[in-house]
Structures are given as C-alpha cells and as structure tokens.
Write a protein that holds these residues in place. Structure first.
Motif, PDB file in Angstrom:
ATOM      1  N   TYR A   1      33.656  45.739  24.806  1.00 21.27           N
ATOM      2  CA  TYR A   1      35.150  46.028  24.694  1.00 21.27           C
ATOM      3  C   TYR A   1      35.649  46.951  25.656  1.00 21.27           C
ATOM      4  CZ  TYR A   1      34.675  43.837  20.294  1.00 21.27           C
ATOM      5  OH  TYR A   1      34.145  42.571  19.248  1.00 21.27           O
ATOM      6  N   VAL A   2      34.682  47.965  26.178  1.00 20.83           N
ATOM      7  CA  VAL A   2      34.943  49.041  27.194  1.00 20.83           C
ATOM      8  C   VAL A   2      35.176  48.260  28.477  1.00 20.83           C
ATOM      9  CG1 VAL A   2      33.863  51.092  28.503  1.00 20.83           C
ATOM     10  CG2 VAL A   2      33.518  50.707  25.956  1.00 20.83           C
ATOM     11  N   ILE A   3      34.323  47.270  28.871  1.00 22.84           N
ATOM     12  CA  ILE A   3      34.509  46.852  30.059  1.00 22.84           C
ATOM     13  C   ILE A   3      36.004  45.970  30.068  1.00 22.84           C
ATOM     14  CG2 ILE A   3      33.933  44.658  31.500  1.00 22.84           C
ATOM     15  CD1 ILE A   3      31.153  45.353  30.599  1.00 22.84           C
ATOM     16  N   ILE A   4      36.349  45.293  28.968  1.00 20.39           N
ATOM     17  CA  ILE A   4      37.715  44.745  28.962  1.00 20.39           C
ATOM     18  C   ILE A   4      38.922  45.740  29.185  1.00 20.39           C
ATOM     19  CG2 ILE A   4      39.462  43.583  27.337  1.00 20.39           C
ATOM     20  CD1 ILE A   4      36.933  42.173  26.078  1.00 20.39           C
ATOM     21  N   MET A   5      38.842  46.742  28.587  1.00 23.80           N
ATOM     22  CA  MET A   5      39.889  48.011  28.645  1.00 23.80           C
ATOM     23  C   MET A   5      39.674  48.499  29.735  1.00 23.80           C
ATOM     24  SD  MET A   5      39.859  49.796  24.830  1.00 23.80           S
ATOM     25  CE  MET A   5      38.113  50.256  24.910  1.00 23.80           C
TER      26      MET A   5
ATOM     27  N   VAL B   1      42.027  42.941  41.462  1.00 27.08           N
ATOM     28  CA  VAL B   1      40.631  43.240  41.886  1.00 27.08           C
ATOM     29  C   VAL B   1      39.429  43.214  41.027  1.00 27.08           C
ATOM     30  CG1 VAL B   1      40.779  45.570  41.478  1.00 27.08           C
ATOM     31  CG2 VAL B   1      39.559  44.968  43.413  1.00 27.08           C
ATOM     32  N   LEU B   2      39.742  43.464  39.638  1.00 32.22           N
ATOM     33  CA  LEU B   2      38.404  43.405  38.731  1.00 32.22           C
ATOM     34  C   LEU B   2      38.613  42.336  37.730  1.00 32.22           C
ATOM     35  CD1 LEU B   2      38.232  47.163  37.900  1.00 32.22           C
ATOM     36  CD2 LEU B   2      36.978  45.859  39.572  1.00 32.22           C
ATOM     37  N   LEU B   3      39.388  41.254  38.026  1.00 26.76           N
ATOM     38  CA  LEU B   3      39.737  40.427  37.004  1.00 26.76           C
ATOM     39  C   LEU B   3      38.349  39.251  36.948  1.00 26.76           C
ATOM     40  CD1 LEU B   3      42.166  39.026  35.626  1.00 26.76           C
ATOM     41  CD2 LEU B   3      42.410  37.314  37.462  1.00 26.76           C
ATOM     42  N   SER B   4      37.612  39.240  37.955  1.00 29.24           N
ATOM     43  CA  SER B   4      36.169  38.330  37.630  1.00 29.24           C
ATOM     44  C   SER B   4      35.306  39.032  36.594  1.00 29.24           C
ATOM     45  CB  SER B   4      35.406  38.179  39.005  1.00 29.24           C
ATOM     46  OG  SER B   4      35.335  39.173  39.551  1.00 29.24           O
ATOM     47  N   LEU B   5      35.545  40.086  36.430  1.00 30.09           N
ATOM     48  CA  LEU B   5      34.723  41.004  35.367  1.00 30.09           C
ATOM     49  C   LEU B   5      34.865  40.617  34.050  1.00 30.09           C
ATOM     50  CD1 LEU B   5      34.281  44.621  36.786  1.00 30.09           C
ATOM     51  CD2 LEU B   5      32.613  42.767  37.042  1.00 30.09           C
ATOM     52  N   LEU B   6      35.976  39.944  33.791  1.00 28.81           N
ATOM     53  CA  LEU B   6      36.501  39.672  32.274  1.00 28.81           C
ATOM     54  C   LEU B   6      35.432  38.726  31.895  1.00 28.81           C
ATOM     55  CD1 LEU B   6      40.248  39.971  32.543  1.00 28.81           C
ATOM     56  CD2 LEU B   6      38.512  41.333  31.200  1.00 28.81           C
ATOM     57  N   ALA B   7      34.696  38.048  32.729  1.00 25.44           N
ATOM     58  CA  ALA B   7      33.690  36.886  32.083  1.00 25.44           C
ATOM     59  C   ALA B   7      32.251  37.704  31.846  1.00 25.44           C
ATOM     60  CB  ALA B   7      33.361  35.857  33.406  1.00 25.44           C
ATOM     61  N   THR B   8      32.398  39.005  32.122  1.00 24.48           N
ATOM     62  CA  THR B   8      31.083  39.483  31.638  1.00 24.48           C
ATOM     63  C   THR B   8      30.945  39.996  30.174  1.00 24.48           C
ATOM     64  OG1 THR B   8      30.947  40.452  33.775  1.00 24.48           O
ATOM     65  CG2 THR B   8      29.455  41.633  32.146  1.00 24.48           C
ATOM     66  N   PRO B   9      32.029  40.403  29.345  1.00 27.76           N
ATOM     67  CA  PRO B   9      31.903  40.840  28.064  1.00 27.76           C
ATOM     68  C   PRO B   9      31.471  39.853  27.116  1.00 27.76           C
ATOM     69  CG  PRO B   9      33.998  41.640  29.071  1.00 27.76           C
ATOM     70  CD  PRO B   9      33.471  40.803  30.050  1.00 27.76           C
ATOM     71  N   PRO B  10      31.910  38.554  27.070  1.00 24.78           N
ATOM     72  CA  PRO B  10      31.436  37.654  26.247  1.00 24.78           C
ATOM     73  C   PRO B  10      29.628  37.228  26.503  1.00 24.78           C
ATOM     74  CG  PRO B  10      32.695  36.360  27.574  1.00 24.78           C
ATOM     75  CD  PRO B  10      33.117  37.966  27.965  1.00 24.78           C
TER      76      PRO B  10
ATOM     77  N   LEU C   1      39.537  37.707  23.432  1.00 26.86           N
ATOM     78  CA  LEU C   1      40.208  39.035  23.644  1.00 26.86           C
ATOM     79  C   LEU C   1      40.150  38.971  25.123  1.00 26.86           C
ATOM     80  CD1 LEU C   1      41.539  41.738  23.051  1.00 26.86           C
ATOM     81  CD2 LEU C   1      39.054  42.443  23.072  1.00 26.86           C
ATOM     82  N   ALA C   2      39.183  38.619  25.942  1.00 24.72           N
ATOM     83  CA  ALA C   2      39.082  38.576  27.340  1.00 24.72           C
ATOM     84  C   ALA C   2      39.936  37.862  27.986  1.00 24.72           C
ATOM     85  CB  ALA C   2      37.628  38.201  27.834  1.00 24.72           C
ATOM     86  N   LEU C   3      40.180  36.418  27.338  1.00 20.10           N
ATOM     87  CA  LEU C   3      40.961  35.591  27.879  1.00 20.10           C
ATOM     88  C   LEU C   3      42.617  35.923  27.917  1.00 20.10           C
ATOM     89  CD1 LEU C   3      39.857  31.885  26.928  1.00 20.10           C
ATOM     90  CD2 LEU C   3      40.490  32.754  29.088  1.00 20.10           C
ATOM     91  N   VAL C   4      42.904  36.667  26.680  1.00 19.64           N
ATOM     92  CA  VAL C   4      44.261  37.378  26.753  1.00 19.64           C
ATOM     93  C   VAL C   4      44.657  38.462  27.532  1.00 19.64           C
ATOM     94  CG1 VAL C   4      45.814  38.570  24.977  1.00 19.64           C
ATOM     95  CG2 VAL C   4      44.466  36.792  24.019  1.00 19.64           C
ATOM     96  N   VAL C   5      43.686  39.122  27.662  1.00 18.05           N
ATOM     97  CA  VAL C   5      43.900  40.277  28.681  1.00 18.05           C
ATOM     98  C   VAL C   5      43.903  39.603  30.042  1.00 18.05           C
ATOM     99  CG1 VAL C   5      42.591  42.427  29.920  1.00 18.05           C
ATOM    100  CG2 VAL C   5      42.593  41.981  27.593  1.00 18.05           C
ATOM    101  N   CYS C   6      43.098  38.628  30.465  1.00 18.40           N
ATOM    102  CA  CYS C   6      43.062  37.850  31.883  1.00 18.40           C
ATOM    103  C   CYS C   6      44.516  37.340  31.989  1.00 18.40           C
ATOM    104  CB  CYS C   6      42.173  36.813  31.726  1.00 18.40           C
ATOM    105  SG  CYS C   6      41.978  35.934  33.446  1.00 18.40           S
ATOM    106  N   ALA C   7      45.081  36.590  30.747  1.00 21.22           N
ATOM    107  CA  ALA C   7      46.566  36.097  31.114  1.00 21.22           C
ATOM    108  C   ALA C   7      47.424  37.113  31.257  1.00 21.22           C
ATOM    109  CB  ALA C   7      46.662  35.094  29.632  1.00 21.22           C
TER     110      ALA C   7
ATOM    111  N   ALA D   1      44.449  29.703  37.081  1.00 20.36           N
ATOM    112  CA  ALA D   1      43.618  28.529  36.262  1.00 20.36           C
ATOM    113  C   ALA D   1      42.279  28.812  36.205  1.00 20.36           C
ATOM    114  CB  ALA D   1      44.128  27.112  36.784  1.00 20.36           C
ATOM    115  N   ALA D   2      41.734  29.121  37.694  1.00 21.67           N
ATOM    116  CA  ALA D   2      40.305  29.095  38.030  1.00 21.67           C
ATOM    117  C   ALA D   2      39.802  30.250  37.260  1.00 21.67           C
ATOM    118  CB  ALA D   2      40.047  29.392  39.508  1.00 21.67           C
ATOM    119  N   ALA D   3      40.491  31.356  37.333  1.00 19.11           N
ATOM    120  CA  ALA D   3      40.298  32.898  36.533  1.00 19.11           C
ATOM    121  C   ALA D   3      40.128  32.489  35.164  1.00 19.11           C
ATOM    122  CB  ALA D   3      40.998  33.849  36.884  1.00 19.11           C
TER     123      ALA D   3
END
Length: 376
Positions: free
Chosen positions: A19-23, A36-45, A63-69, A84-86
């Motif tokens: 959750y800290v990473i997502i925020m 710049v840090l969008l790719s890191l959203l795959a890390t939390p799950p 939650l990571a998908l919502v934040v990414c969108a 779409a790739a992200a």
C-alpha cells in the motif's frame, strides 16, 4: 521488545509495504505530472502474494489498477498503446500473483495436514508403546530401579525396544532388556511375544536359561516373520550378586562408587533369540553367561543400541561409558535425566532411533530409596 512482538511488527510492516508503494507512486507521478514510476504499480500484488491469501492479492492488484488508470487519465501525453500496456501489465502480474498465493496456501495446508497426521501417528505409537511397556517395580528391598524410554524423531516408526522387571519370591529381582530387529508393527508384535513369555516364566523358572528357552519357544511358535531379538536377562539378589545372560545385546555397564565404569561382558558371546533352528540354540550350556557383584552404591545400567549408536553431526558415536561415569546423584531419575540431556547435547537434535534405559542401584540395607520416579 521480545521476539514475538518483533515478529508481529515485521509482519505488519510487510503487509503495509504494497500500500505504501501504491501511494508513493501515485503521489510522485501526480506531483511530477508524468508516469515515471508507473511500472512500479505491478510490484505491490507480487509482494502481497508472499504473505497473503489470493483475495487480498486481488484487492491490492485492483487498487493498483485503479491508481494506474487514474494516473493515465491525468496525463494526456500517454498514448493508448502505452496505457493499455501499463494496465495489462498490472492486471497480468496481479492475476499471476493471486495464482501463486493460492498455490502457496494449498501447499501450506498440505504441510499442516501432513504434520498433524505425523503427530497423530506418533501419539498412537506412544500409546502403543505405553501398552507394551508396563511399569517396573521401583524398589525391592535394597534393589532400586528406574527406567527411561526416549522416543525418536516425529514420524519415526515405533520401535521394538523392551524392558521388564519382576520381584522374585526370594526377594531378588529378575529383569529383561531387549531390542527387536527392525521397526514398525512387526517389531511391536515380536516385542509383545517376548514380554509375554518373560512374564509367564519369570516367577516360576528356576534359572535364566529356562526363561530364555521359554522366550525362544514362544518366538519359534508364534512368529511367522523372521525377527531376532537381542536381549539381556539378569537375576539380582539382595546381596548384590547379579547373574547375566546376554543374547547378542550391548553389555550392561557397572558404575562403581569410585566412579569407575566397565562393561559386563560374557566370556563367550551368546547369539540373539529367535534365530532360525540350528543357529540359536539356548540350552543349559548356552554361552552368554556372566556375573558381577555389586556393593552398596554401585549402579548397573542396561540400555539399547539407540543410545550407543546415536551420532553427532560429524558422525561420532555417543560415548556412553564416559557419561555413565558422572552418574552419582541420590535420585536415579536425576541420573537418567542427565543421561538423556547428554545424549541430546551429543546429537544436537532428536534421536534417529528409540533408546531404552534401565538403571539399577544396590542400596545399603535399610537405606531409604530415592523418590520421584518417572518413566518417559
């Protein structure tokens, strides 16, 4: 802070990291107005899969998908293909992490079931061993006894170690310590045969040879599977004279009051009981006989090979005579506990084989026996 509190705190922090990473990603990308840090959203799950169940992994992935969108909508410079790739990468990692979590949970459940089954088997084995090995007389005049049975590691099959002692009409004590070849239920059945034959003959037989012949006959009559038994039979009088009959068993150790220790071995070794006809005849002229005279305060230790064959991590055998030299406590149970502790220190873990110990001491006439006897 104790270790339990430290472990709990570490687990809570591990659960909070995704959750800290997502925020952090959301905050940095919004403030920087970039992805710049969008790719890191795959890390939390992926991190959550290591500690949580699939439902939680999917929650973190959603939650990571919502934040990414949200970040993609806020940045109109990102093209549809990259967006779409992200989103696809986060969704794929979340689903893979959920599957990994499910496999981990199932493996943990199987491990727990296996562990419980082993504990149940061990509990049944312990009960069976208790049924086979009854209590021995603790005190018979100046003769005092204590016994110990140390079980092997969890999951090890029940063994065929056995012991018994009876009080004789003339005031002496007749005893048996033995070890059946092999393990499992066949060994237990053989042990029951030996103990039953001994109990039936011990009080009426005129000699140890007659008792041994009774056991031999019982083994030949009842055992369809070839199982031999190493054993020591002993008669101990109130005057301290011990007559031994050894059938291929490790020799008892006598510990004198001056702390000297020696093995009581027969001049001619005797073969084990239960060998095929022609190989194990135990008539009145059988080998394996020996005698030792105990003085008040002397101890005589009977044991099975689970003790002498115990090894340390380097492969060295347990030095039983050296350990016996230190036995001198008023309580025989204290002495046996000291032996068990020395054995555990040597192996640095559970035993690979069961170990039975029977300790006999000759007290001075009229001396009070030690108290608090127990059997383990």
């Amino acid at each position: 802070m104790n270790s339990g509190q430290a472990t709990t705190g570490a687990m809570r922090w591990a659960l909070a990291v995704p959750y800290v990473i997502i925020m952090a990603v959301a905050l940095v990308d919004v403030l920087a107005q970039s992805t710049v840090l969008l790719s890191l959203l795959a890390t939390p799950p992926a991190l959550t899969a290591a500690t949580s169940r699939p439902r939680t992994v999917l929650l973190v992935g959603g939650l990571a998908l919502v934040v990414c969108a949200g970040i993609l909508l806020a940045d109109d410079t990102v093209g549809p293909g990259r967006a779409a790739a992200a989103l696809g990468a986060v969704a794929f990692v979340a689903l893979a992490a959920a599957q990994t979590s499910a496999l981990r949970v199932r493996a943990g459940q199987r491990h727990q079931r296996t562990k419980q089954e082993l504990m149940d088997v061990r509990a049944v084995a312990d009960v069976a061993q208790e049924m086979v090995l009854g209590p021995v007389p603790q005190v018979n005049g100046p003769i005092e006894l204590a016994v110990s049975y140390t079980s092997a590691t969890i999951g090890a099959r029940i063994g065929g170690d056995l012991y018994e002692a009876v009080t004789m009409p003339d005031g002496g004590t007749r005893l048996l310590v033995g070890d059946v070849q092999g393990k499992g239920l066949p060994a237990v059945r053989t042990a029951v045969t030996v103990l039953t034959a001994f109990r039936a003959a011990a009080l009426t037989a005129s000699s140890l040879h007659e008792v041994a012949q009774h056991i031999e006959n019982a083994l030949r009559r009842r055992e369809s599977v070839e199982k031999f038994v190493t054993a020591v039979l002993a008669d101990c009088t109130e005057q301290g004279r011990v007559t031994l009959l050894n059938f291929g068993h490790p020799p008892p150790l006598v510990r004198r009051r001056d702390a000297s220790v020696r093995a009581v071995e027969p001049d001619v070794p005797g073969p084990p009981l239960g060998l095929p006809p022609g190989l194990g005849s135990h008539g009145l002229d059988s080998p394996g006989t020996g005698t030792v005279l105990l003085s008040p305060g002397d101890r005589l230790l009977f044991y099975t090979d689970g003790t002498t064959e115990a090894r340390d991590p380097s492969g060295a055998f347990f030095a039983l005579p050296a350990a016996v030299r230190h036995l001198g406590h008023r309580s025989l149970d204290h002495d046996l506990a000291a032996l068990r502790e020395a054995l555990t220190r040597h192996t640095r873990g559970p035993l690979d084989d069961d170990a039975a110990l029977l300790l006999l001491r000759l007290n001075s006439p009229g001396a009070p026996p030690s108290a608090n006897h127990e059997r383990r």
